[in-house]
Design a protein around this motif. Structure first.
Motif, PDB file in Angstrom:
ATOM      1  N   ALA A 244      -9.036  -6.607 -18.903  1.00 21.71           N
ATOM      2  CA  ALA A 244     -10.141  -7.027 -18.034  1.00 21.71           C
ATOM      3  C   ALA A 244     -10.461  -5.912 -17.048  1.00 21.71           C
ATOM      4  O   ALA A 244      -9.547  -5.385 -16.410  1.00 21.71           O
ATOM      5  N   VAL A 245     -11.721  -5.562 -16.937  1.00 22.90           N
ATOM      6  CA  VAL A 245     -12.130  -4.501 -16.014  1.00 22.90           C
ATOM      7  C   VAL A 245     -13.185  -5.056 -15.058  1.00 22.90           C
ATOM      8  O   VAL A 245     -13.692  -6.162 -15.258  1.00 22.90           O
ATOM      9  N   ALA A 246     -13.483  -4.276 -14.024  1.00 17.11           N
ATOM     10  CA  ALA A 246     -14.530  -4.700 -13.096  1.00 17.11           C
ATOM     11  C   ALA A 246     -15.880  -4.293 -13.683  1.00 17.11           C
ATOM     12  O   ALA A 246     -16.104  -3.117 -13.975  1.00 17.11           O
ATOM     13  N   HIS A 262     -17.932  -0.339 -14.163  1.00 19.60           N
ATOM     14  CA  HIS A 262     -18.032   0.573 -13.028  1.00 19.60           C
ATOM     15  C   HIS A 262     -16.776   1.425 -12.880  1.00 19.60           C
ATOM     16  O   HIS A 262     -15.664   0.901 -12.839  1.00 19.60           O
ATOM     17  N   ASP A 263     -16.989   2.734 -12.818  1.00 22.15           N
ATOM     18  CA  ASP A 263     -15.886   3.677 -12.666  1.00 22.15           C
ATOM     19  C   ASP A 263     -15.940   4.377 -11.308  1.00 22.15           C
ATOM     20  O   ASP A 263     -15.472   5.491 -11.157  1.00 22.15           O
ATOM     21  N   SER A 264     -16.540   3.711 -10.323  1.00 21.86           N
ATOM     22  CA  SER A 264     -16.761   4.364  -9.032  1.00 21.86           C
ATOM     23  C   SER A 264     -15.736   3.968  -7.972  1.00 21.86           C
ATOM     24  O   SER A 264     -15.827   4.439  -6.825  1.00 21.86           O
ATOM     25  N   VAL A 265     -14.749   3.146  -8.358  1.00 26.75           N
ATOM     26  CA  VAL A 265     -13.807   2.607  -7.371  1.00 26.75           C
ATOM     27  C   VAL A 265     -13.133   3.713  -6.551  1.00 26.75           C
ATOM     28  O   VAL A 265     -13.045   3.627  -5.325  1.00 26.75           O
ATOM     29  N   VAL A 266     -12.658   4.776  -7.230  1.00 26.11           N
ATOM     30  CA  VAL A 266     -11.889   5.805  -6.511  1.00 26.11           C
ATOM     31  C   VAL A 266     -12.755   6.594  -5.531  1.00 26.11           C
ATOM     32  O   VAL A 266     -12.230   7.298  -4.675  1.00 26.11           O
ATOM     33  N   PHE A 267     -14.072   6.469  -5.635  1.00 26.12           N
ATOM     34  CA  PHE A 267     -14.964   7.236  -4.754  1.00 26.12           C
ATOM     35  C   PHE A 267     -15.360   6.455  -3.496  1.00 26.12           C
ATOM     36  O   PHE A 267     -16.127   6.951  -2.680  1.00 26.12           O
ATOM     37  N   GLU A 283      -4.754   4.355  -5.923  1.00 24.85           N
ATOM     38  CA  GLU A 283      -3.337   4.252  -6.281  1.00 24.85           C
ATOM     39  C   GLU A 283      -2.925   5.284  -7.337  1.00 24.85           C
ATOM     40  O   GLU A 283      -1.857   5.878  -7.267  1.00 24.85           O
ATOM     41  N   ASP A 284      -3.750   5.445  -8.353  1.00 29.08           N
ATOM     42  CA  ASP A 284      -3.402   6.387  -9.422  1.00 29.08           C
ATOM     43  C   ASP A 284      -4.705   6.845 -10.077  1.00 29.08           C
ATOM     44  O   ASP A 284      -5.771   6.281  -9.801  1.00 29.08           O
ATOM     45  N   ILE A 285      -4.582   7.839 -10.952  1.00 28.99           N
ATOM     46  CA  ILE A 285      -5.824   8.355 -11.534  1.00 28.99           C
ATOM     47  C   ILE A 285      -6.510   7.252 -12.354  1.00 28.99           C
ATOM     48  O   ILE A 285      -5.859   6.385 -12.926  1.00 28.99           O
ATOM     49  N   TRP A 286      -7.811   7.314 -12.398  1.00 32.52           N
ATOM     50  CA  TRP A 286      -8.624   6.198 -12.885  1.00 32.52           C
ATOM     51  C   TRP A 286      -8.268   5.748 -14.307  1.00 32.52           C
ATOM     52  O   TRP A 286      -8.194   4.539 -14.565  1.00 32.52           O
ATOM     53  N   PRO A 287      -8.034   6.660 -15.271  1.00 36.43           N
ATOM     54  CA  PRO A 287      -7.701   6.176 -16.607  1.00 36.43           C
ATOM     55  C   PRO A 287      -6.460   5.274 -16.622  1.00 36.43           C
ATOM     56  O   PRO A 287      -6.304   4.459 -17.504  1.00 36.43           O
ATOM     57  N   LYS A 288      -5.599   5.422 -15.627  1.00 38.04           N
ATOM     58  CA  LYS A 288      -4.404   4.572 -15.581  1.00 38.04           C
ATOM     59  C   LYS A 288      -4.623   3.314 -14.763  1.00 38.04           C
ATOM     60  O   LYS A 288      -3.746   2.457 -14.702  1.00 38.04           O
ATOM     61  N   TYR A 290      -8.113   1.757 -14.328  1.00 44.23           N
ATOM     62  CA  TYR A 290      -9.380   1.033 -14.464  1.00 44.23           C
ATOM     63  C   TYR A 290      -9.182  -0.377 -15.005  1.00 44.23           C
ATOM     64  O   TYR A 290      -9.905  -1.301 -14.658  1.00 44.23           O
ATOM     65  N   ALA A 291      -8.121  -0.538 -15.830  1.00 43.25           N
ATOM     66  CA  ALA A 291      -7.944  -1.837 -16.481  1.00 43.25           C
ATOM     67  C   ALA A 291      -7.216  -2.864 -15.613  1.00 43.25           C
ATOM     68  O   ALA A 291      -6.953  -3.970 -16.071  1.00 43.25           O
ATOM     69  N   ILE A 292      -6.872  -2.516 -14.344  1.00 46.84           N
ATOM     70  CA  ILE A 292      -6.275  -3.555 -13.497  1.00 46.84           C
ATOM     71  C   ILE A 292      -7.322  -4.241 -12.626  1.00 46.84           C
ATOM     72  O   ILE A 292      -7.066  -5.295 -12.059  1.00 46.84           O
ATOM     73  N   TRP A 293      -8.509  -3.649 -12.519  1.00 43.32           N
ATOM     74  CA  TRP A 293      -9.459  -4.160 -11.531  1.00 43.32           C
ATOM     75  C   TRP A 293     -10.106  -5.478 -11.936  1.00 43.32           C
ATOM     76  O   TRP A 293     -10.550  -6.252 -11.084  1.00 43.32           O
TER      77      TRP A 293
END
Ligand SMILES: Cc1cc2nc3c(=O)[nH]c(=O)nc-3n(C[C@H](O)[C@H](O)[C@H](O)COP(=O)(O)OP(=O)(O)OC[C@H]3O[C@@H](n4cnc5c(N)ncnc54)[C@H](O)[C@@H]3O)c2cc1C
Length: 466
Positions: A244-246, A262-267, A283-288, A290-293
């Motif tokens: 599940a992703v955001a 959306h892949d903008s969380v870290v920004f 918390e960690d780089i996005w590929p690791k 993105y799937a918790i959001w």
């Protein structure tokens, strides 16, 4: 049109990657094969239509892949991301077989293309389908048809006749050419998970599931999975586990696909409907991460959250289908999002004050962090201070569920008494829980479908011939 009154060697239920790999593999093993796809032809191919890439082990760089990705590294990744919740024998078998899939799938007409930049940085571990999942599927369908696989659309299966672990026949929702009962010597179930069945999701998630958006096909309602489990097949996996992703809250209920993620969380920062932050966005780089959001947003009130950023980062991530909502001031943005402006201003002011000096680099775990704010943002923290202020509303986007049928290395279903089924095989999402107890790494869904689809088809054909 196929004569559906005859008995087939192999019946494949489903029309996505796992089903087509199984059908082609069974047909190449000289079985007569019928594919029943519940969806109309235009919507054939389930969630596979939305895919782009597949993760396979390989010992050296290729024209497409930028470097080696060994079996050992793949296994280490899988072990880490599942927290050990994987069937080691099956997982290692899948990883070993994935090496060969890189070529096998090309032999079935699929073409690769090099990875584009993107936000997930997958050029070494994943091969990308030229033209995406739909082109990949079209190639598989074409090959299957050329080989003589019979394919019927709008052919939803609503019941399975199974006796003592042996498949006898499948019942169609509506008769096709006078046939409503399909007989075959062996069954391959490749009918996906139950992610599109909101009522079933509600059994575990309660009313929150009403606010979930389903990223893929509305046809994966888990009906075949339920029938198999009700009729004696052993289940595997936690029903609450899923990918599940955001995704954008403005996305359609089903089939929004990749362009709504959306892949903008870290920004920026992420706040809930009370304008409060609730998790470390860095918390960690996005590929690791993105799937918790998806799960994180699912745990927030009304299952809604807002990614907030400013105009300085707009071009730093992949654009999505929906434009961000903009405000000249934070208060104006809050008004458009129907958030309390005072609360949002307070959250952003506190966050900005906590940002420490550092050198921003989103490709590494940089030293841009906060101090004295809870939750912290441990990397990529920069002040949100340059108007216009921007936001994406997000909801949990369910990709696929992990509850499934237990299988062995032949992809043969295992019954509740521990005995292998006489003639029933499973591949793809419907048995993903054997490999994925939890967690996810990009491209594994297609690996599971291709590897176990190929094996299931071959074994089902062998079974039917004996
Ligand atoms: C937006 C999105 C992007 C994704 N991107 C990737 C990616 O890039 N890489 C990756 O590895 N994974 C990706 N995934 C996951 C991937 O799509 C799945 O893991 C994979 O496609 C599963 O293949 P499958 O054949 O098991 O299921 P599906 O492709 O979903 O096929 C299931 C089929 O079963 C049919 N069906 C269901 N019930 C019945 C019934 N009762 N009777 C007859 N037919 C029935 C459906 O119509 C459908 O055709 C993505 C998923 C989504 C939603």
């Amino acid at each position: 049109m196929a004569d559906l009154t005859k008995k087939f060697d192999v019946l494949v239920i489903g029309g996505g990657n796992a089903a087509l790999c199984a059908a082609i593999s069974a047909r190449r093993a000289r079985a007569s094969v019928l594919v029943l796809e519940g969806a109309p032809k235009f919507y054939r191919g389930g969630n596979t239509r939305h895919t782009h890439n597949m993760r396979c082990a390989h010992d050296a760089a290729t024209e497409i892949l930028t470097g080696p990705y060994t079996e050992e590294e793949f296994w280490d990744d899988l072990l880490r991301l599942t927290g050990g919740q994987t069937d080691e024998e099956l997982a290692k078998f899948m990883i070993r077989e994935s090496k060969d899939i890189l070529n096998w799938i090309v032999e079935q007409g699929v073409r690769w293309q090099p990875s584009l930049g993107g936000t997930l940085s997958l050029g070494r571990t994943n091969s990308f389908f030229l033209g995406g999942g739909r082109a990949m599927l079209n190639a598989l369908y074409l090959t299957a048809e050329r080989l003589g696989v019979e394919i019927v659309y709008d052919a939803e299966v609503i019941d399975l006749q199974i006796e003592n672990g042996m498949f006898l026949s499948a019942k169609l929702k509506q008769p096709i050419d006078g046939a409503s009962e399909i007989r075959a010597s062996a069954l391959v179930a490749a009918a996906g998970g139950f992610e599109a069945n909101i009522e079933w999701l509600k059994e575990y998630w309660g009313d929150a599931a009403d606010n979930f958006l389903i990223r893929g096909t509305p046809y994966n309602r888990g009906s075949i999975l339920k029938m198999l489990l009700d009729k004696g097949v052993q289940e595997i996996g936690d029903p609450t586990q899923c990918h599940a992703v955001a995704i954008d809250a403005r996305a359609p209920k089903f089939d929004g696909g990749i362009i709504t993620r959306h892949d903008s969380v870290v920004f920026g920062i992420v706040v809930n409907k009370h304008a409060q932050r609730f998790y470390d966005e860095g918390e960690d780089i996005w590929p690791k991460r993105y799937a918790i959001w998806g799960r994180l947003v699912a745990a927030q009130p009304d299952q809604i959250a807002y990614i907030i950023f400013d105009s300085t980062v707009v071009t730093s991530f992949m654009p999505t289908l929906f434009p961000p909502i903009a405000g000249a001031t934070i208060a104006e943005l809050a008004g458009k999002l129907e958030l309390d402006p005072v609360a949002l201003e307070k959250t952003i002011t506190e966050f900005n004050a906590a940002v420490q000096p550092g050198t921003f680099d989103h490709t590494i775990l940089d030293d841009c962090r906060t101090e004295g704010v809870t939750p912290p943002k441990t990397h990529w923290a920069r002040r949100i201070e340059t108007p216009p202020y921007l936001a994406y509303p997000v909801r949990p986007g369910i990709t696929f569920t992990y509850l499934g049928t237990r299988v062995n290395r032949q992809s043969r279903m295992v019954m509740k008494d521990g005995k292998p089924s006489a003639n029933m095989f499973a591949a793809g999402e419907i048995m993903a829980g054997n490999v994925l107890g939890k967690g996810y790494a990009a491209g594994i869904g297609m690996t599971i479908g291709s590897v176990f689809g190929r094996v299931a088809g071959r074994e089902a054909a062998r079974n039917a011939k004996n």
